[in-house]
Scaffold this motif. Structure first.
Motif, PDB file in Angstrom:
ATOM      1  N   VAL A   1      18.093  28.900  39.324  1.00 54.26           N
ATOM      2  CA  VAL A   1      19.524  28.691  39.513  1.00 54.26           C
ATOM      3  C   VAL A   1      20.232  28.970  38.189  1.00 54.26           C
ATOM      4  N   ASN A   2      21.270  29.793  38.232  1.00 57.62           N
ATOM      5  CA  ASN A   2      22.013  30.123  37.015  1.00 57.62           C
ATOM      6  C   ASN A   2      23.507  29.958  37.268  1.00 57.62           C
ATOM      7  N   ASP A   3      24.297  30.347  36.298  1.00 59.28           N
ATOM      8  CA  ASP A   3      25.747  30.143  36.397  1.00 59.28           C
ATOM      9  C   ASP A   3      26.492  31.428  36.731  1.00 59.28           C
ATOM     10  N   THR A   4      25.832  32.400  37.362  1.00 57.12           N
ATOM     11  CA  THR A   4      26.506  33.631  37.746  1.00 57.12           C
ATOM     12  C   THR A   4      27.381  33.389  38.974  1.00 57.12           C
ATOM     13  N   THR A   5      28.179  34.379  39.314  1.00 60.73           N
ATOM     14  CA  THR A   5      29.044  34.284  40.491  1.00 60.73           C
ATOM     15  C   THR A   5      28.928  35.563  41.299  1.00 60.73           C
ATOM     16  N   SER A   6      29.161  35.456  42.597  1.00 60.48           N
ATOM     17  CA  SER A   6      29.179  36.634  43.463  1.00 60.48           C
ATOM     18  C   SER A   6      30.594  37.144  43.701  1.00 60.48           C
ATOM     19  N   THR A   7      31.585  36.412  43.222  1.00 60.16           N
ATOM     20  CA  THR A   7      32.979  36.777  43.455  1.00 60.16           C
ATOM     21  C   THR A   7      33.369  37.992  42.624  1.00 60.16           C
ATOM     22  N   VAL A   8      34.009  38.956  43.269  1.00 56.64           N
ATOM     23  CA  VAL A   8      34.514  40.156  42.606  1.00 56.64           C
ATOM     24  C   VAL A   8      36.032  40.177  42.756  1.00 56.64           C
ATOM     25  N   GLU A   9      36.723  40.340  41.655  1.00 56.67           N
ATOM     26  CA  GLU A   9      38.187  40.350  41.688  1.00 56.67           C
ATOM     27  C   GLU A   9      38.712  41.673  42.258  1.00 56.67           C
ATOM     28  N   TRP A  10      39.855  41.580  42.953  1.00 57.22           N
ATOM     29  CA  TRP A  10      40.588  42.750  43.432  1.00 57.22           C
ATOM     30  C   TRP A  10      41.935  42.777  42.694  1.00 57.22           C
ATOM     31  N   PRO A  11      41.977  43.303  41.491  1.00 54.92           N
ATOM     32  CA  PRO A  11      43.201  43.202  40.686  1.00 54.92           C
ATOM     33  C   PRO A  11      44.284  44.186  41.125  1.00 54.92           C
TER      34      PRO A  11
END
Length: 385
Positions: A294-304
């Protein structure tokens, strides 16, 4: 609480990887719940213990839960019959007994979403590992809360709910009965419950991990899943290459797996899990699997939205869609929403507030990113003194 969502094609070993991931976290002292919605107890077979509708303690820090879709469906139907008893009596309908009820298609998915919400809101665990269905069903499951909430808002909009006192008058004027209060109350409750699930899935603490066996079929599935996730603003936190065979195995199989691994490593954080030579069973075998921690990464990708008004007079919305093909892309603007289709996948997304006052001026797919240009509408855009 952190959430890890694990999926992969059927037969890829996703349940085994989910169990091994949860066991590793529990071994590090993290209070972990592993959740599955399979009708058969594949999770229990892998863990070496029976799992079911009552959470089962596997180790001091690991609990397994497999909620019962049939019981949940019966409870929901019973509540519905109680609330709609007047209408059912008026129609002369007879009530269904719990013993004759079987869950409809999709009941397992709804049961899993409800269990996911309840587990996420609970404070008993620090980590939730979810054994999702095979890839295609899992992708549909991830989009279900957002789509159902959109349907509810269209069918029973908030402004109609607010006019509760006017419904009898409107009914007489229209000559047809208006929806009763319980229908709006039920819709509001569903919207709240679905919103809670959507919040869990959209949280930056929730990550998606793909499991696939290296090879042509696994490569096709990973490519398809990555595009579907990208359409939801997500990317895999890790790609777990399962059942990687040793070098002394048949040369053709070894070469096929190595080719897939080299291709995956160009785009993903790949973790190779060696083949044990047999199907993993029990905590001893699961401990031997080299799953990522378990790590502190994220799967969220921004749509700027990038401002190019000064240079080109447009705002550009950037949507990363790796693997998308230009000929298979389709965009349709409908009011304040944009329908984006990429191959067999599609999503209806609300436009950012600034873009709602603009018209679509064009779009281009470059280097795996869809860039949509919006030009300000003179009738809606604030005027500069």
């Amino acid at each position: 609480m952190r959430t890890i969502l694990i999926t992969g094609p059927g037969g890829s070993g996703r349940t085994t990887v989910a169990a091994a991931t949860a066991l590793r976290a529990a071994g590090d002292g993290i209070r972990t719940l592993v959740l599955s919605a399979d009708r058969t107890d594949t999770l229990g077979t892998t863990l070496g213990a029976t799992t079911g509708p009552t959470p089962t303690r596997i180790t001091p820090h690991l609990t397994a839960w497999r909620p019962d879709a049939t019981a949940g469906f019966r409870d929901d139907l019973a509540r519905f019959q109680d609330r709609a008893s007047n209408v059912l009596n008026l129609l002369g309908a007879s009530r269904l007994d719990p013993e004759e009820v079987t869950p409809l298609p999709g009941a397992e998915e709804l049961t899993l979403l409800r269990a996911l919400r309840d587990a996420a809101l609970s404070e008993r665990h620090e980590l939730l590992v979810v054994d999702l269905p095979p890839t295609q069903q899992a992708l549909a499951l991830l989009s279900l809360p957002e789509e159902l909430r959109r349907y509810l808002r269209r069918l029973l909009p908030a402004e109609r709910q607010a006019a509760a006192g006017l419904r009898p008058v409107l009914g007489r004027l229209a000559g047809v009965p208006m929806p009763s209060e319980w229908l709006y109350e039920t819709a509001a409750r569903w919207d709240t419950e679905l919103g809670a699930v959507e919040a869990v899935l959209a949280d930056r603490e929730a990550v998606v991990r793909l499991v696939a066996e290296p090879g042509p079929a696994g490569t096709d599935d990973v490519r398809s899943a990555s595009l579907a996730l990208a359409l939801r603003g997500l990317r895999p936190d890790a790609l777990i290459a399962n059942r990687v065979v040793p070098e002394e195995w048949p040369a053709g199989l070894v070469a096929q797996q190595r080719k897939a691994l080299e291709e995956w490593q160009e785009s993903y954080d790949v973790h190779a899990v060696p083949h044990l030579g047999h199907d993993p069973r029990g905590t001893y075998d699961l401990t031997a699997l080299a799953v990522p921690e378990v790590n502190d990464t994220t799967s969220t990708v921004e749509w700027p939205v990038v401002d190019h008004l000064a240079e080109d007079g447009v705002l550009v919305w950037h949507l990363p869609l790796p693997g998308a093909i230009r000929e298979e892309l389709e965009l349709i603007r409908r009011g304040d929403e944009l329908l984006v289709s990429a191959g067999q996948f599609r999503r209806i997304v609300p436009l950012p507030s600034a873009l709602r006052r603009c018209t679509v001026a064009g779009a281009a797919l470059r280097e795996g990113e869809l860039r949509i240009r919006f030009a300000p509408d003179p009738d809606l855009w604030p005027r500069t003194p």
